[in-house]
Scaffold this motif. Structure first.
Motif, PDB file in Angstrom:
ATOM      1  N   ASN A  12       0.819  -1.209   0.000  1.00 35.02           N
ATOM      2  CA  ASN A  12       0.000   0.000   0.000  1.00 35.02           C
ATOM      3  C   ASN A  12       0.857   1.264   0.000  1.00 35.02           C
ATOM      4  O   ASN A  12       0.620   2.202  -0.762  1.00 35.02           O
ATOM      5  CB  ASN A  12      -0.918   0.008   1.225  1.00 35.02           C
ATOM      6  N   THR A  13       1.887   1.278   0.865  1.00 35.32           N
ATOM      7  CA  THR A  13       2.697   2.487   1.007  1.00 35.32           C
ATOM      8  C   THR A  13       3.422   2.834  -0.285  1.00 35.32           C
ATOM      9  O   THR A  13       3.590   4.016  -0.623  1.00 35.32           O
ATOM     10  CB  THR A  13       3.708   2.313   2.152  1.00 35.32           C
ATOM     11  N   ALA A  14       3.835   1.813  -1.041  1.00 36.87           N
ATOM     12  CA  ALA A  14       4.552   2.058  -2.293  1.00 36.87           C
ATOM     13  C   ALA A  14       3.702   2.800  -3.310  1.00 36.87           C
ATOM     14  O   ALA A  14       4.237   3.406  -4.249  1.00 36.87           O
ATOM     15  CB  ALA A  14       5.032   0.731  -2.883  1.00 36.87           C
ATOM     16  N   HIS A  15       2.397   2.795  -3.123  1.00 35.93           N
ATOM     17  CA  HIS A  15       1.537   3.508  -4.076  1.00 35.93           C
ATOM     18  C   HIS A  15       1.682   5.021  -3.955  1.00 35.93           C
ATOM     19  O   HIS A  15       1.214   5.757  -4.836  1.00 35.93           O
ATOM     20  CB  HIS A  15       0.081   3.083  -3.891  1.00 35.93           C
ATOM     21  N   ALA A  16       2.346   5.484  -2.919  1.00 32.20           N
ATOM     22  CA  ALA A  16       2.645   6.913  -2.833  1.00 32.20           C
ATOM     23  C   ALA A  16       3.596   7.342  -3.941  1.00 32.20           C
ATOM     24  O   ALA A  16       3.729   8.536  -4.231  1.00 32.20           O
ATOM     25  CB  ALA A  16       3.252   7.236  -1.467  1.00 32.20           C
ATOM     26  N   TYR A  17       4.254   6.362  -4.599  1.00 31.91           N
ATOM     27  CA  TYR A  17       5.243   6.673  -5.636  1.00 31.91           C
ATOM     28  C   TYR A  17       4.724   6.407  -7.050  1.00 31.91           C
ATOM     29  O   TYR A  17       5.442   6.635  -8.015  1.00 31.91           O
ATOM     30  CB  TYR A  17       6.515   5.854  -5.394  1.00 31.91           C
ATOM     31  N   VAL A  18       3.493   5.935  -7.157  1.00 30.91           N
ATOM     32  CA  VAL A  18       2.967   5.562  -8.479  1.00 30.91           C
ATOM     33  C   VAL A  18       2.957   6.749  -9.437  1.00 30.91           C
ATOM     34  O   VAL A  18       3.291   6.616 -10.621  1.00 30.91           O
ATOM     35  CB  VAL A  18       1.556   4.954  -8.344  1.00 30.91           C
ATOM     36  N   ALA A  19       2.591   7.912  -8.939  1.00 35.53           N
ATOM     37  CA  ALA A  19       2.531   9.092  -9.818  1.00 35.53           C
ATOM     38  C   ALA A  19       3.895   9.412 -10.424  1.00 35.53           C
ATOM     39  O   ALA A  19       3.976   9.948 -11.528  1.00 35.53           O
ATOM     40  CB  ALA A  19       2.001  10.293  -9.035  1.00 35.53           C
ATOM     41  N   ARG A  20       4.982   9.084  -9.714  1.00 32.21           N
ATOM     42  CA  ARG A  20       6.329   9.304 -10.263  1.00 32.21           C
ATOM     43  C   ARG A  20       6.705   8.189 -11.246  1.00 32.21           C
ATOM     44  O   ARG A  20       7.399   8.429 -12.233  1.00 32.21           O
ATOM     45  CB  ARG A  20       7.368   9.329  -9.148  1.00 32.21           C
ATOM     46  N   LEU A  21       6.267   6.970 -10.961  1.00 33.95           N
ATOM     47  CA  LEU A  21       6.699   5.818 -11.752  1.00 33.95           C
ATOM     48  C   LEU A  21       5.957   5.694 -13.084  1.00 33.95           C
ATOM     49  O   LEU A  21       6.562   5.402 -14.112  1.00 33.95           O
ATOM     50  CB  LEU A  21       6.481   4.529 -10.943  1.00 33.95           C
ATOM     51  N   GLN A  22       4.643   5.886 -13.067  1.00 35.60           N
ATOM     52  CA  GLN A  22       3.819   5.543 -14.218  1.00 35.60           C
ATOM     53  C   GLN A  22       4.183   6.293 -15.498  1.00 35.60           C
ATOM     54  O   GLN A  22       4.182   5.693 -16.586  1.00 35.60           O
ATOM     55  CB  GLN A  22       2.343   5.763 -13.895  1.00 35.60           C
TER      56      GLN A  22
END
Length: 482
Positions: free
Chosen positions: A324-334
């Motif tokens: 769940n916490t890793a989804h804080a970085y999705v906007a940077r990764l996608q």
């Protein structure tokens, strides 16, 4: 590819039989020149050495090595962005489906080429000159079921056909005439005596001598020329890859295994082959997400991104992050990826809207990093419920249940860590939460998903985002034909 500015890239694997590969290559180049199409094609001739082994019956024992050799060769051509591969080897066509299942680049089928050509010609009594292995595997029967197939007698096969290919003065030894030609002539006469209307070389070494046999008045099909004409007429393009789900693992390790088990449990399957193909990059050394979000811990962005790129390079159609916490970085990764990350948080909010309508207050049990980052609140923006989180004291209990010496990340799934989590759950229920998200992928290891769990004096719906993500990935795989 159609006729555009970029030339069509055809590749020939020539290492299985040097004269056979060279014969096909020469016919392809001559045909392109005759059609004035040389500039529209790029031709690669891959001539790596293949050690076949001695003897006329070596194929069964060495077929595994042949498969690996061809896979390596074709993977290289795939990396070179070939649009199609020509494989002048009938033995290899007996397992062509196995090869094609592992490759995106289309392998042009020589048997399909012959079947189409001979269907136009119309004969129903076909003589076949091939290896004993090809005959035993029934390769021609697969493609010419309506025709009468004739093979040389056992004596002719042993005394003429096999020596013409494998003998010291045969084609594999570099002799494209002489004794090999005479032996094949006698084999053709055997087939004609049986009533063959046309004779089909079912070995590329024999196809090398098709022209010389035709000059002697024998009705021999030039298998290689038929193959060339078929390759130029049929533009198959890259095959759509089989569905693969990429998983960023190790964040945390137990949660990764739990997620994979949920993928398996939620897949309708009657056999192993019905399950989804998974590619897992399991890297527990990815820096801790919560430590970065709430303190001075190392930034995990690059490690997460490189894991995504490796999954992407290995053909993943979707990427799942069971953290769940890793989804804080999705906007940077996608933005840097060509395949989508299936957002576990968005899927959880969508699940609540579809299955928990009418619940006004939803609680969140998660790491402090997830809570402070606001990613769940962002995912729930505009939803028909209020999202609440524990107060500081109960949030500290959640963190101890996850990260403590007796916590779930230390391998504990009962005892103090579970009691700490239950206290935090009761706290949210007492504040009015009738749905609670287990918003850390380790928490369902302590407290499973439940439709009506008793907490704080009321029934609470416990939601496991990992299970929701697994079900969504399974559904997406079915939609993609996986």
């Amino acid at each position: 590819m159609t006729h555009s500015s970029a030339p069509r890239h055809l590749a020939i694997i020539g290492g299985l039989g040097r004269l056979a590969g060279a014969d096909l290559h020469g016919k392809l180049l001559r045909t392109l020149a005759a059609r004035g199409a040389t500039g529209r094609y790029r031709v690669t001739f891959e001539q790596s050495r293949y050690e076949r082994g001695a003897g006329t019956g070596a194929e069964p024992a060495l077929i595994g090595g042949r498969k690996l050799y061809l896979y390596d060769s074709m993977e290289l051509l795939e990396q070179c962005r070939a649009d199609g591969v020509l494989l002048p080897c009938f033995i290899s066509h007996t397992f062509l489906d196995e090869l094609q299942a592992e490759l995106h680049v289309p392998v042009l089928n020589m048997m399909t080429a012959l079947a189409r050509h001979l269907d136009d010609a119309g004969p129903r009594r076909l003589g076949v000159l091939c290896t004993s292995y090809v005959r035993e595997r029934g390769l021609f029967e697969r493609y010419f079921g309506a025709a009468t197939l004739l093979y040389p007698s056992d004596e002719t096969q042993a005394g003429c056909v096999l020596p013409a290919m494998y003998g010291d003065d045969g084609v594999l030894a570099g002799h494209a005439g002489g004794a090999a030609l005479e032996r094949l002539h006698r084999a053709c006469e055997d087939l004609l005596a049986q009533g063959a209307e046309l004779i089909v070389p079912g070995a590329s070494e024999i196809a090398v001598l098709a022209g010389a046999l035709r000059e002697r008045g024998l009705p021999v099909v030039d298998s290689h020329q038929v193959y060339v004409d078929h390759a130029l007429a049929h533009h198959e393009g890259q095959r759509p890859p089989a569905f693969k789900l990429g998983i960023i693992g190790g964040i945390g390790p137990a949660a990764t295994v739990d997620f994979m088990q949920k993928i398996i449990r939620n897949t309708s399957a009657e056999r192993d082959q019905d399950h989804i193909r998974l590619i897992v990059d399991h890297n527990p050394q990815i820096p801790d997400r919560t430590a970065n979000l709430v303190g001075q811990g190392a930034d995990p962005t690059l490690a997460l991104y490189s894991a995504c790129k490796r999954l992407e390079a290995n053909g993943a159609a979707l990427i799942a992050m069971p953290c769940n916490t890793a989804h804080a970085y999705v906007a940077r990764l996608q933005p840097g990826l060509s395949v989508p990350i299936v957002n576990m948080l968005s899927e959880t909010v969508r699940h609540i809207g579809e299955h928990c309508a009418g619940h006004a207050t939803v609680g969140l049990l998660a790491t402090t990093g997830t809570v402070d980052s606001g990613v769940y609140h962002e995912a729930a923006r505009g939803a028909a419920f209020e999202l609440i989180v524990p107060d500081a004291a109960h949030q500290a209990l959640v963190m101890e249940a996850i990260y403590g010496k007796l916590g779930v990340k230390a391998g504990h799934v009962d005892g103090a860590c579970r009691e700490q989590l239950l206290r935090a759950l009761a706290h949210l229920a007492e504040r009015g939460a009738t749905v609670v998200i287990l918003g850390c992928t380790e928490l369902p290891l302590l407290l499973p998903e439940h439709p009506a769990y008793e907490a704080g004096g009321r029934a609470v719906v416990l939601l496991d985002p990992t299970a929701i993500l697994a079900r969504r990935c399974v559904a997406l795989s079915a939609g993609a034909g996986g």
